[in-house]
Design an enzyme around this catalytic site. Sequence first.
Site, PDB file in Angstrom:
ATOM      1  N   ASN A 105      20.106  47.490  80.463  1.00 56.93           N
ATOM      2  CA  ASN A 105      18.840  47.588  81.186  1.00 56.93           C
ATOM      3  C   ASN A 105      19.024  48.548  82.354  1.00 56.93           C
ATOM      4  OD1 ASN A 105      20.601  45.537  82.328  1.00 56.93           O
ATOM      5  ND2 ASN A 105      18.932  45.039  83.728  1.00 56.93           N
ATOM      6  N   HIS A 106      17.913  49.103  82.846  1.00 54.96           N
ATOM      7  CA  HIS A 106      17.991  50.181  83.848  1.00 54.96           C
ATOM      8  C   HIS A 106      17.290  49.737  85.128  1.00 54.96           C
ATOM      9  CE1 HIS A 106      19.150  54.024  85.075  1.00 54.96           C
ATOM     10  NE2 HIS A 106      18.408  54.805  84.310  1.00 54.96           N
ATOM     11  N   GLU A 107      18.085  49.385  86.151  1.00 49.10           N
ATOM     12  CA  GLU A 107      17.523  48.852  87.386  1.00 49.10           C
ATOM     13  C   GLU A 107      17.520  49.840  88.544  1.00 49.10           C
ATOM     14  OE1 GLU A 107      19.117  45.106  88.602  1.00 49.10           O
ATOM     15  OE2 GLU A 107      18.129  44.028  86.978  1.00 49.10           O
TER      16      GLU A 107
END
Length: 713
Positions: free
Chosen positions: A38-40
């Site tokens: 996931n890309h935070e």
Amino acid sequence: MREMLRFILKCIATVLFRVTMRGRTDQFHAERLLIVANHESFLDGVLLGLFLPVNPVFVVHSGIVRFRIFRLILSLCDYLPVDPMSPMAMKTVIRLIESGRPVVIFPEGRITVTGSLMKVYDGPAFVAAKTNATIIPIRLDGPARSYFSRLSGKYPRAIFPRITITVLAPTSIAMPEDGTARERRQKAGESMRHLMQEMLFASRPEQTLFSALCDAAAIHGRSRRLVEDVRQIEYSYGDLLKTSLALGRILTKQSGIGERIGVLLPNVMPTLCIVFGLNAFRRTPAMLNFTAGTGGMQAACSAACIRTVVTSRTFLEQGKLTDKVAALSGIQLLYLEDMKAALSLADKLWLIFWALRFPRQAAASHSPEDPAVVLFTSGSEGTPKGVVLSHRAILANIAQIRAVVDFSVDDKILNALPLFHSFGLTAGGLLPVLTGANTFLYPSPLHYRVIPELAYDRNCTVLLGTSTFLGNYAKFANPYDFYRLRYVIAGAEKLAEPVRSAWFEKFGIRIFEGYGATETAPVLAVNTPMAYRTGTVGQLLPGISAKLLPVAGIDRGGVLHVAGPNVMTGYLRATNPGVLEPPSSEAGEGWYDTGDIVEFDENNFVRIVGRVKRFAKVAGEMVSLETVEKLAFHASPAKLHASSTQPDPARGETIILYTTDRDLTRDHLQNAAKEGGWPEIAIPRTIIPVDTLPLLGTGKVDYVTLKTWAEKA
């Protein structure tokens, strides 16, 4: 030189961000390896480059490479700039994986701006399927709270937030065999979306309700105001902690460890605090349904062996419940109004100098598998049963919901569903508090004129309700009342088509229908913006296993049995008070029989056919009573309808339709059946007009009362 610099940066990051690696890090040896995460934030690639045990190639957006600062950071690793608009982009990645190099890719394609999973692109899934690569999902938790994220100013920020990197078990995506190339690509993309959602759910921490409250307060800050009720006071995390610890301390003096304590209160802040406070000291709140009458409440108290009930004199007087509660036998009543006086000087000193400073240490230690709450089934088809839900079950369901729905700190949930209702408690009470969203607790869903005005006045973005309640809100609301709503979620009963249409025509809002049961804490499936299909209740949530068992005489679908971490610990029955009955069904131990006949379509959307108990056997043929009600709604969409049966010596059973439309006749139903293609056997023999249908406090039709009417008809 590069390796030395990486080692130094890894040591610095470990100290500053307190980076924790979870999961197995010895599974990165596949010949063809695709790592998805996931890309935070802008830190994500750096963190993976420093802490992964392999030296992968990072797939990055070509626009990022234009910035000098990012080129400098990327010089520490191998990277491949990719233009997502180019049809050749993924072919380059495929060749890279086939050459044996591990590849890291972010399937969302951009940094999240919601704090939740965003759109998942088909490209990474197509690469995985085409190369038959081993996929290792990695969950990054914490970078979104840094100043390198793209979240709004309301999100909690820290210079050096604690970061957790969770490595999940390896998996793969098979290339779909049927359909065109575009359809196969889309199907693979759907598989990647499910994989990412499963990753978010599977990487949840092990917590209890009270420890989750402490974690939320630590992340969002104790001054963050988020809970509001009819007194129109906004309460902060600090207020919640203080009230929970104080009420828990008082109630421990009146009870023993593990004791179940009845809670008979409306939707107000202290009700939530009692739930947290009792759990903090290893007592179990049992949420009593105050609309069930004396008999229903007495049966609930007997089943759960409740001897103490917390309530309020003001609430009993305003709700005209004083006489009903006074009639309960063997019950000690404790009133909220007396609680403050019960707090001694020693208690106050304990609270100020110890509990508020160190709430985790002040609370009793317990396991996520311990009981967290006892709820009671609605009794719409029989005697209510006590449902014991563990901390694990409730928190798992919250994690499941968050994996598919993007609730955020910018949202405000309007919850008029009572907290004794599983949907109201989990989705309307606990979920917002434990995730940092705002919630407005309103004491009654029956105030059809007030609730739309509240949604408008308090800038609510999420509304929870049943089909019956939502239909009535639509009748009385101004078209502008719901202009801020992002989500309208319907549950607890089937969403009527006239209600769905009314909301879309009047407000331009699509209702997201969900499905669940008290026994599953409660949500099992829900439609979402990324996965929506009209006429279904959405796809099953991550972590849920399902089996369909056939039913004699019914060709479509089968009875749904489910298992998963959100399933109850067991039942408490009035016939066997205090004895826990673990879940079990024909599917096996630990499985729950929903009693619903469902079918899955080709994309795994769940379509409810009907309840096993709500089928009539007419002349040897099984007829769904829900089909009868759909037919009635088609003939008379503006009115309410419900069906039941009575014995018939000649035909087995006769269907009776109760309706609020006094002009509805069999001729109308026959014409509607011809238009909609309903079978002739679904047309009820008897139509009985009534002023109102019997309803439970949750908004469901009271089929027990309806059956009594039918037997006397």
